[in-house]
Write a protein that holds these residues in place. Structure first.
Motif, PDB file in Angstrom:
ATOM      1  N   ILE A  70      -3.409  18.546  -1.622  1.00 23.27           N
ATOM      2  CA  ILE A  70      -3.299  19.905  -2.159  1.00 23.27           C
ATOM      3  C   ILE A  70      -4.675  20.433  -2.546  1.00 23.27           C
ATOM      4  O   ILE A  70      -5.037  21.581  -2.235  1.00 23.27           O
ATOM      5  CB  ILE A  70      -2.341  19.925  -3.363  1.00 23.27           C
ATOM      6  CG1 ILE A  70      -0.905  19.662  -2.896  1.00 23.27           C
ATOM      7  CG2 ILE A  70      -2.418  21.253  -4.110  1.00 23.27           C
ATOM      8  CD1 ILE A  70       0.098  19.535  -4.018  1.00 23.27           C
ATOM      9  N   ARG A  71      -5.458  19.615  -3.239  1.00 22.90           N
ATOM     10  CA  ARG A  71      -6.803  20.048  -3.648  1.00 22.90           C
ATOM     11  C   ARG A  71      -7.677  20.339  -2.427  1.00 22.90           C
ATOM     12  O   ARG A  71      -8.473  21.297  -2.434  1.00 22.90           O
ATOM     13  CB  ARG A  71      -7.454  18.981  -4.538  1.00 22.90           C
ATOM     14  CG  ARG A  71      -6.708  18.706  -5.840  1.00 22.90           C
ATOM     15  CD  ARG A  71      -6.527  19.974  -6.653  1.00 22.90           C
ATOM     16  NE  ARG A  71      -5.794  19.743  -7.895  1.00 22.90           N
ATOM     17  CZ  ARG A  71      -4.784  20.484  -8.299  1.00 22.90           C
ATOM     18  NH1 ARG A  71      -4.382  21.524  -7.551  1.00 22.90           N
ATOM     19  NH2 ARG A  71      -4.174  20.227  -9.441  1.00 22.90           N
TER      20      ARG A  71
ATOM     21  N   ARG B 296      -6.578  21.394   0.517  1.00 23.58           N
ATOM     22  CA  ARG B 296      -6.075  22.647   1.085  1.00 23.58           C
ATOM     23  C   ARG B 296      -6.559  23.841   0.263  1.00 23.58           C
ATOM     24  O   ARG B 296      -6.713  24.941   0.782  1.00 23.58           O
ATOM     25  CB  ARG B 296      -4.547  22.637   1.136  1.00 23.58           C
ATOM     26  CG  ARG B 296      -3.953  21.638   2.124  1.00 23.58           C
ATOM     27  CD  ARG B 296      -2.444  21.529   1.929  1.00 23.58           C
ATOM     28  NE  ARG B 296      -1.864  20.440   2.690  1.00 23.58           N
ATOM     29  CZ  ARG B 296      -1.255  20.570   3.861  1.00 23.58           C
ATOM     30  NH1 ARG B 296      -1.178  21.763   4.414  1.00 23.58           N
ATOM     31  NH2 ARG B 296      -0.745  19.529   4.476  1.00 23.58           N
ATOM     32  N   GLU B 297      -6.772  23.604  -1.042  1.00 26.96           N
ATOM     33  CA  GLU B 297      -7.246  24.667  -1.922  1.00 26.96           C
ATOM     34  C   GLU B 297      -8.770  24.794  -1.884  1.00 26.96           C
ATOM     35  O   GLU B 297      -9.339  25.648  -2.587  1.00 26.96           O
ATOM     36  CB  GLU B 297      -6.812  24.381  -3.368  1.00 26.96           C
ATOM     37  CG  GLU B 297      -5.299  24.451  -3.570  1.00 26.96           C
ATOM     38  CD  GLU B 297      -4.872  23.963  -4.960  1.00 26.96           C
ATOM     39  OE1 GLU B 297      -3.774  24.351  -5.416  1.00 26.96           O
ATOM     40  OE2 GLU B 297      -5.644  23.191  -5.583  1.00 26.96           O
TER      41      GLU B 297
ATOM     42  N   ARG C  11     -10.989  22.367  -2.791  1.00 23.85           N
ATOM     43  CA  ARG C  11     -11.568  21.698  -3.969  1.00 23.85           C
ATOM     44  C   ARG C  11     -11.750  20.214  -3.684  1.00 23.85           C
ATOM     45  O   ARG C  11     -11.142  19.345  -4.305  1.00 23.85           O
ATOM     46  CB  ARG C  11     -10.655  21.905  -5.188  1.00 23.85           C
ATOM     47  CG  ARG C  11     -10.503  23.383  -5.560  1.00 23.85           C
ATOM     48  CD  ARG C  11      -9.173  23.700  -6.217  1.00 23.85           C
ATOM     49  NE  ARG C  11      -9.042  23.119  -7.546  1.00 23.85           N
ATOM     50  CZ  ARG C  11      -7.945  23.264  -8.298  1.00 23.85           C
ATOM     51  NH1 ARG C  11      -6.902  23.958  -7.833  1.00 23.85           N
ATOM     52  NH2 ARG C  11      -7.876  22.718  -9.498  1.00 23.85           N
TER      53      ARG C  11
ATOM     54  N   LEU D 212       2.037  25.330  -3.588  1.00 24.26           N
ATOM     55  CA  LEU D 212       1.081  24.303  -3.984  1.00 24.26           C
ATOM     56  C   LEU D 212       0.998  24.133  -5.490  1.00 24.26           C
ATOM     57  O   LEU D 212       0.848  23.013  -5.992  1.00 24.26           O
ATOM     58  CB  LEU D 212      -0.308  24.631  -3.416  1.00 24.26           C
ATOM     59  CG  LEU D 212      -0.409  24.714  -1.888  1.00 24.26           C
ATOM     60  CD1 LEU D 212      -1.857  24.934  -1.466  1.00 24.26           C
ATOM     61  CD2 LEU D 212       0.144  23.457  -1.238  1.00 24.26           C
TER      62      LEU D 212
END
Length: 994
Positions: free
Chosen positions: A746-747, A749-750, A752, A713
């Motif tokens: 991606i954010r 999944r993180e 955020r 990521l």
């Protein structure tokens, strides 16, 4: 620091004289130095060149002896066995297109080409060899673009070398080579069959951050041997041996050797020049035990060749200094007859001065016909010391003399008149030189010549209009040159009192510049001001309208449509080719704007060109429509349009357009799940220097997408941010939207979601401002999911409603399917899991039909999770099992792990999923791992290895880690040592057939 050139053997001219009772003696003259400390390099050079089609790279700082090593080899029996051609690259401000190769061929003394049986392709060489025009075939039909034209010239030049029997091509001082010469070397390295061996000598300090040599090595065919020689300065003993070889082989004292090495750092040229200077000054004496310097309080030993050369020249008479100044101004090798005229001396004075300059080893005769400085830096030292007024006068005289040469050396003439301050003739010859460069496909040289005269010369408005019209903007990198041009055009426009037509054409050219600078608002403003006065008999007004109609920047779609419709009306009176250009461009622009009627107009694009000038128009039209079809989600149709474009590009030799098609095809393959070797293809395209910056965004973005699904990521985010920044700069909001959508995922999944909301706001606002909702396929669902995750469900619902409204009347499968996902997310957020499951099922089926398998799998996963939450657990788990198989087949590692964890959490046994790659190597390195280790042993970084092997950086890092694990080491150094020690890879620097 210095370059050591040819050194002929000489004898001690003056007998040494005795001094006092101590039998001290001063040296009156010294002999030419021997080749010291290079026996191993000379042997290795001969060994590798004894094989077929080798590549040898010789690097070292100026003066370290690269040219001397090559001269020694060519004069040896091993070198004499070759039919060698030596090209020396001169340090011109703007190198002439293929100048070093052309000069080397001309210097062979071939009188006629009639007996070489050249093919018709050799007609492309006419601009390079006008003196052989009678022997060359007729000129070829004009190529479709600069890339195709350049490719013809390279093929023809390679054929000429073959017919001349050249089996060894040496390019010396390659750090000064022009782009066309570099491309010719790349072409020869990548050529099928047996080509000449290549030897490239260069200064690494002048090629910092230049990937050209890495590309040259990477292009080398597997059957060719390769060798890299690094020439270092001499140590103290080598310095002493070199000095001794100049002093009749006599011993030099340790104190003298230490002194000499300390002041020259062991650079052979500096050693040679310092010994000569100290001898002339009387600082050297010979005693019984050998040579030493006088015990003076301070002996001046110059730290640079400049000091040495100027000291040397100051001791010569005025006529010799005049010859040296004339040669320094010319810079290039030149015949004695022409140098005589430039010097302004009488024949007797010139002959005496030339003889003395040659005797003092400042000048030498090349190939028996031309004169030049033995050392480039020596010539530069003389040049810098010429008073400014005299220097301008010499350049003026040099230009006038060279005007009499047939064919005229256009690049040199432009340079001389530039430095003489003669702006009118500078501009004339710069334009002629640029015309030749453009004719041979060398856009880089043409752009540099035109840019120089436009930004630094005193150019009239009329001349500027003509020159800017010829400017190949695609050859520029970075904004600096474009900004200079814009400033120059604006300066002329600000003078006022211009003819309205001239001013209009200048504004049209300024708009082209601003458009390439991504200053779209400024470009559009200049076009609108220029349009009323542009020549209505030409296509310029229609082209201006097409630029205004292309959907870049944040202007609303209705404004673009107005201009496209005006372009269609205006084109009715144009010639057929211009009408086709407008119609094809308009169809593609309408589709990019999301206009359904664009498909009707696209059907009128012909499958092939009827006349030569239409070839580029038709190929680009198929490419643009294929790209638009991809945005609409018409993937099979997109593939057909792109396939036709690829076929036409191959048929018409449109090299650059073919690369653009490959970039778009890469993007399409991501959508349709054709992921086999996709990462390697993306990395190879992204590393292409000649790929258009906008087109490079696609492979960079695809690399980011692949890194994300592979689970990296952090690196994926970095790649995507590069794509986003690049797309913003060019106003490509469609690309911004897609890349931001993935970054938002991606954010999310993180964990955020707030950041995902923030980064998706601007592209969604841009889409709404423009009213082009087909660009929302990826970013609207991403923003919807982010808003839902932060509890802003009403905002999400409002966005989805506007999305649906913007798609009405458009048969765009991908955006409409994305809308189903959005509705499913909203239903899921409202607790309506049954409704959500149904919507996700519809989306999954639609994605699979397009086909877009990755999105189909994600929608089915959401459907399964909704089913589980409604209590239909068994059906949900069965569906998840199918999803796991689909994701594994792509493969999408990060999603596979997530689905597998869900299945295990519900008690389902999940077998270990094979993630691709070769099976069966066990503890042995795979062939691909061996390739990585071999390059690592040469000291290359992961990025350099990835570029050389056309793989992603992620893939290289994984293969490196795997190799370390198999060999039981924990560092790159240990890995390289183990691989070399066990014979897995060759020791760095040795010749190899790999």
């Amino acid at each position: 620091m210095f370059e050591q050139a040819n050194c002929e053997e000489a004898v001690l001219v003056d007998e040494v004289t005795h001094r006092s009772d101590e039998e001290d003696s001063y040296v009156g003259s010294v002999s030419a130095p021997l080749l010291i400390g290079r026996d191993d390099e000379l042997a290795r050079l001969g060994q590798v060149l004894a094989t077929t089609s080798a590549l040898v790279l010789i690097e070292g700082e100026a003066g370290v002896g690269k040219s001397r090593l090559l001269d020694e080899f060519l004069s040896s029996p091993a070198g004499a066995a070759h039919s060698a051609l030596t090209a020396v690259c001169p340090p011109l401000r703007e190198p002439c297109t293929l100048g070093p190769i052309v000069d080397a061929v001309l210097a062979t003394g071939v009188d006629t080409l009639a007996d070489l049986n050249l093919s018709g392709l050799a007609g492309a060489l006419r601009p390079l060899f006008p003196e052989w025009a009678e022997d060359l075939p007729p000129a070829l039909e004009p190529a479709e673009d600069a890339s195709a034209s350049r490719h013809r010239v390279l093929r023809a030049l390679a054929e000429l070398l073959d017919r001349l029997g050249v089996n060894l091509l040496i390019v010396d001082d390659a750090q000064w080579s022009d782009d066309a010469t570099r491309e010719f070397l790349l072409f020869l390295a990548d050529r099928d069959g047996q080509g000449p061996s290549l030897v490239v000598a260069y200064r690494p300090e002048d090629l910092v951050d230049d990937p050209w040599l890495l590309r040259l090595s990477g292009r080398l065919r597997p059957h060719r041997s390769r060798l890299r020689l690094v020439l270092d300065p001499l140590d103290r003993s080598g310095t002493a041996a070199l000095a001794s070889s100049m002093l009749a082989g006599q011993h030099v004292s340790d104190e003298f050797a230490h002194h000499l090495h300390a002041h020259t750092e062991g650079v052979p040229l500096a050693v040679e020049e310092c010994v000569r200077l100290m001898a002339r000054r009387g600082d050297l004496v010979r005693r019984e035990r050998g040579w030493k310097r006088l015990p003076l309080d301070e002996i001046v030993v110059p730290p640079t060749v400049r000091d040495t050369v100027l000291e040397h020249a100051s001791r010569l008479d005025m006529r010799t200094r005049s010859v040296l100044r004339a040669a320094a101004v010319v810079a290039d090798p030149i015949t004695e007859r022409l140098l005589l005229q430039i010097s302004g001396l009488s024949p007797d004075e010139f002959n005496a001065g030339l003889a003395e300059a040659i005797a003092h080893r400042l000048l030498h005769q090349r190939d028996g016909m031309r004169v030049s400085f033995r050392h480039v830096l020596a010539g530069r030292a003389i040049y810098d010391a010429i008073p400014e007024r005299e220097r301008r006068s010499l350049h003026e005289r040099a230009g006038q003399v060279l005007e009499t040469v047939v064919p005229r050396p256009l690049a040199q003439l432009a340079n001389h008149f530039r430095l003489a301050g003669d702006g009118e003739r500078w501009g004339r010859y710069a334009e002629l030189s640029a015309d030749v460069a453009l004719e041979t496909g060398d856009e880089t040289t043409a752009g540099a010549l035109l840019h120089d005269v436009l930004t630094n010369g005193n150019v009239s408005a009329e001349q500027m209009s003509v020159l800017v019209d010829k400017m190949p903007f695609g050859s520029f990198t970075g904004p600096g040159r474009l900004q200079d041009l814009a400033t120059g055009v604006r300066r002329v426009l600000s003078q006022g009192a211009l003819d309205p037509n001239v001013a209009a054409n200048l504004r049209f050219q300024l708009a082209r510049i601003l458009n390439d600078m991504e200053e779209f608002d400024g470009a559009h403003a200049e076009l609108e001001r220029a349009l009323p006065h542009l020549d209505r008999q030409r296509a310029a007004p229609a082209v201006a309208m097409m630029v205004l109609g292309w959907p870049r920047g944040r202007s609303p779609a209705v404004r673009h449509l107005t201009w496209l419709d005006r372009a269609a009306e205006f084109s009715a009176t144009l010639e057929p080719s211009d009408r086709l250009r407008v119609a094809a461009g308009r169809a593609a622009a309408l589709l990019q704007l999301g206009e359904q009627r664009g498909w009707v107009e696209a059907e009128h694009i012909p499958p092939a060109a009827q006349v030569g000038r239409d070839r580029r128009i038709v190929t680009v039209a198929h490419l643009n429509v294929g790209d638009a079809a991809m945005k609409w989600g018409r993937y099979p149709g997109s593939g057909r349009w792109l396939a036709t474009a690829r076929r036409l590009a191959e048929e018409y030799e449109q090299v650059r357009i073919r690369d653009l098609i490959d970039s778009t095809q890469l993007h399409l393959d991501w959508f349709t799940g054709a992921w086999d070797r996709l990462a390697e293809r993306a990395a190879a395209l992204a590393s292409r220097d000649d790929l258009h910056p906008v087109s490079r965004l696609e492979p960079v973005m695809v690399s980011g997408l692949l890194l994300m699904v592979a689970g990296d990521l952090a690196q994926a985010a970095r790649e995507l941010e590069l794509a986003i920044d690049g797309a913003r700069k060019v106003g490509a909001w469609d690309t911004v939207a897609e890349a931001v959508a993935t970054l938002a995922q991606i954010r999310l999944r993180e964990g955020r979601p707030d950041e995902a909301v923030e980064i998706t706001r601007d592209p969604c606002d841009a889409i709404e401002e423009k009213g082009i909702w087909i660009w929302g396929t990826d970013v609207v669902p991403a923003r919807t999911q982010a808003l839902v995750a932060t509890g802003a469900v009403p905002d999400a619902r409002n966005l989805v409603d506007r999305f649906e409204q913007g798609l009405r009347g458009r048969q765009a499968p991908a955006p409409w399917t994305a809308l189903l996902d959005c509705r499913g997310l909203l239903a899921e957020a409202g607790g309506e899991n049954g409704v959500a499951a149904d919507l996700f099922a519809q989306a999954a089926a639609a994605w699979a039909t397009l086909p877009r398998p990755y999105n189909a799998a994600l929608s089915r996963e959401r459907q399964a999770m909704c089913l589980i939450r409604t209590g239909v657990v068994s059906a949900g788990l069965e569906l998840l099992t199918d999803v796991l198989g689909a994701l594994s087949a792509l493969p999408a590692s990060i999603d596979v792990d997530r689905v597998a964890r869900t299945l295990r959490a519900h008690g389902r046994a999940v077998p270990r999923v094979w993630r691709g790659g070769r099976k069966g190597y066990g503890s042995d390195l795979s062939p691909r791992e061996l390739e990585v280790v071999a390059l690592a042993a040469e000291g290359r970084t992961n990025r350099e290895i990835a570029d050389a092997l056309h793989r992603s950086h992620h893939t290289v890092a994984s293969q490196m880690k795997s190799a370390m694990r198999k060999l039981g080491v924990s560092s790159r150094a240990a890995l390289s040592a183990r691989a070399v020690a066990t014979g897995m890879v060759s020791e760095p620097g040795t010749a190899s057939s790999n």
